[in-house]
Design a protein around this motif. Structure first.
Motif, PDB file in Angstrom:
ATOM      1  N   VAL A 118     -12.282 -35.226  -4.683  1.00  0.00           N
ATOM      2  CA  VAL A 118     -11.596 -36.511  -4.845  1.00  0.00           C
ATOM      3  C   VAL A 118     -10.250 -36.243  -5.512  1.00  0.00           C
ATOM      4  CG1 VAL A 118     -11.665 -38.827  -5.830  1.00  0.00           C
ATOM      5  CG2 VAL A 118     -13.801 -37.712  -5.099  1.00  0.00           C
ATOM      6  N   GLY A 119      -9.188 -36.695  -4.855  1.00  0.00           N
ATOM      7  CA  GLY A 119      -7.848 -36.581  -5.408  1.00  0.00           C
ATOM      8  C   GLY A 119      -7.313 -37.947  -5.787  1.00  0.00           C
ATOM      9  N   ASN A 120      -6.011 -37.993  -6.072  1.00  0.00           N
ATOM     10  CA  ASN A 120      -5.412 -39.273  -6.465  1.00  0.00           C
ATOM     11  C   ASN A 120      -3.944 -39.331  -6.048  1.00  0.00           C
ATOM     12  OD1 ASN A 120      -4.253 -37.548  -8.322  1.00  0.00           O
ATOM     13  ND2 ASN A 120      -5.014 -38.604 -10.130  1.00  0.00           N
ATOM     14  N   ILE A 121      -3.289 -40.414  -6.428  1.00  0.00           N
ATOM     15  CA  ILE A 121      -1.873 -40.608  -6.140  1.00  0.00           C
ATOM     16  C   ILE A 121      -1.056 -39.881  -7.202  1.00  0.00           C
ATOM     17  CG2 ILE A 121      -0.007 -42.278  -5.858  1.00  0.00           C
ATOM     18  CD1 ILE A 121      -2.126 -42.497  -3.680  1.00  0.00           C
ATOM     19  N   GLN A 122      -0.114 -39.067  -6.761  1.00  0.00           N
ATOM     20  CA  GLN A 122       0.732 -38.321  -7.692  1.00  0.00           C
ATOM     21  C   GLN A 122       2.190 -38.678  -7.450  1.00  0.00           C
ATOM     22  OE1 GLN A 122      -0.431 -34.171  -7.413  1.00  0.00           O
ATOM     23  NE2 GLN A 122      -2.593 -34.746  -7.483  1.00  0.00           N
ATOM     24  N   VAL A 123       2.861 -39.068  -8.521  1.00  0.00           N
ATOM     25  CA  VAL A 123       4.236 -39.540  -8.450  1.00  0.00           C
ATOM     26  C   VAL A 123       5.168 -38.508  -9.085  1.00  0.00           C
ATOM     27  CG1 VAL A 123       5.830 -41.340  -9.251  1.00  0.00           C
ATOM     28  CG2 VAL A 123       3.523 -41.950  -8.481  1.00  0.00           C
ATOM     29  N   ASN A 124       6.279 -38.247  -8.427  1.00  0.00           N
ATOM     30  CA  ASN A 124       7.302 -37.360  -8.980  1.00  0.00           C
ATOM     31  C   ASN A 124       8.048 -38.126 -10.076  1.00  0.00           C
ATOM     32  OD1 ASN A 124       9.733 -35.944  -9.497  1.00  0.00           O
ATOM     33  ND2 ASN A 124       9.664 -35.012  -7.468  1.00  0.00           N
ATOM     34  N   PRO A 125       7.960 -37.681 -11.341  1.00  0.00           N
ATOM     35  CA  PRO A 125       8.578 -38.439 -12.431  1.00  0.00           C
ATOM     36  C   PRO A 125      10.101 -38.466 -12.363  1.00  0.00           C
ATOM     37  CG  PRO A 125       7.718 -36.356 -13.243  1.00  0.00           C
ATOM     38  CD  PRO A 125       7.226 -36.500 -11.835  1.00  0.00           C
TER      39      PRO A 125
END
Length: 286
Positions: A118-125
């Motif tokens: 299970v992964g998730n949403i990753q945002v570039n800061p």
């Protein structure tokens, strides 16, 4: 009670590691019915990371030090071999976590008996745009991040993908070892994709919890991309027939979605190819 072993490989990037540990502990402290440990494998850092990691060792944080560089796969396999709880969370040291990232991922494990990773949403800061919402494959069978550079995640709470990144991934202990963990043939790249393909071949599915959103500084470790070409070569040699087939159905949709609201950016040749592949697949499999 959720019992979680958090496993993180570290190679230099001291400031990122400090911020990661701080955000990790803060993000977990209000979760009830959670018992966790943090296992950090230092891959022979030379920037002061080792001194810092020694200073934070405790009953909850266990640190292991390599005498030479062993790479992402080896480090995470080793950390997993020392873990004591029944769910593994593989987290990079360049993440910034906030409250609410873990619970939706655990919910997916509870909801689906066939959940592999299970992964998730990753945002570039740096941009505020999504870097990862799952992994799809192109027409050559090469992996690519889904939903990249979009502002908002998918509307569904959960999305199934053929692969997710191990920058932030959870998986049950017995399933991890059922497929023999990460393949150490890869050097800091593609091992997570390979792992997810093994899960698929074993009958499990890979999911992304779209309500779990974190920040990821992306590829901060020194030499992160030095072996990209070699890693891709290993992946395609091993799984080309599988990933190329997936790519024929995944790439056309991903391409159309990418430019759906900016139609003037479509490449006419790729547009025609994407539409043709969708039509052909529809009639071949209907």
């Amino acid at each position: 009670m959720t019992r979680l072993s958090i496993i993180t490989a570290v190679y230099n990037c001291l400031d990122y590691t400090k911020n990661y540990i701080y955000s990790l502990e803060n993000s977990l402290k209000r979760i009830t019915n959670l018992e966790y440990e943090i296992l950090i494998v230092d891959d022979c850092s030379s920037d002061g990371s080792r001194k810092y990691l020694k200073s934070i060792e405790s009953n909850v944080i266990r640190v292991f030090f390599n005498d030479s560089n062993m790479g992402f796969s080896w480090n995470n396999n080793f950390g997993a071999s020392k873990a004591k709880y029944n769910i593994y969370a593989f987290l990079n040291n360049d993440l910034v976590l906030k409250e609410g990232w873990l619970e939706p991922m655990i919910d997916v494990l509870d909801l689906y008996d066939n959940a592999g990773s299970v992964g998730n949403i990753q945002v570039n800061p740096n941009t505020g745009l999504i870097d990862h919402a799952g992994i799809f494959f192109d027409l050559l069978g090469k992996p690519a991040h889904a939903w990249k550079n979009r502002l908002k995640p998918p509307k569904q709470k959960i999305t199934e993908w053929n692969a997710v990144t191990a920058a932030c991934m959870i998986v049950k202990k017995e399933i991890f070892w059922e497929v023999n963990g990460f393949d150490i043939s890869y050097i800091n790249g593609c091992e997570d994709v390979d792992f997810c393909i093994k899960l698929k071949k074993a009958g499990y599915n890979n999911y992304v919890a779209n309500t779990s959103v974190i920040k990821h500084h992306v590829s901060t470790s020194e030499g992160r991309h030095d072996f990209n070409a070699k890693n891709t070569e290993i992946l395609l040699k091993k799984w080309h027939s599988v990933t190329e087939n997936w790519g024929e159905s995944e790439w056309p949709i991903a391409y159309l979605q990418r430019y759906a609201r900016q139609w003037w950016r479509f490449n006419i040749v790729k547009l025609i190819k994407a539409i043709w592949l969708i039509i052909r697949r529809k009639f071949c499999f209907s």
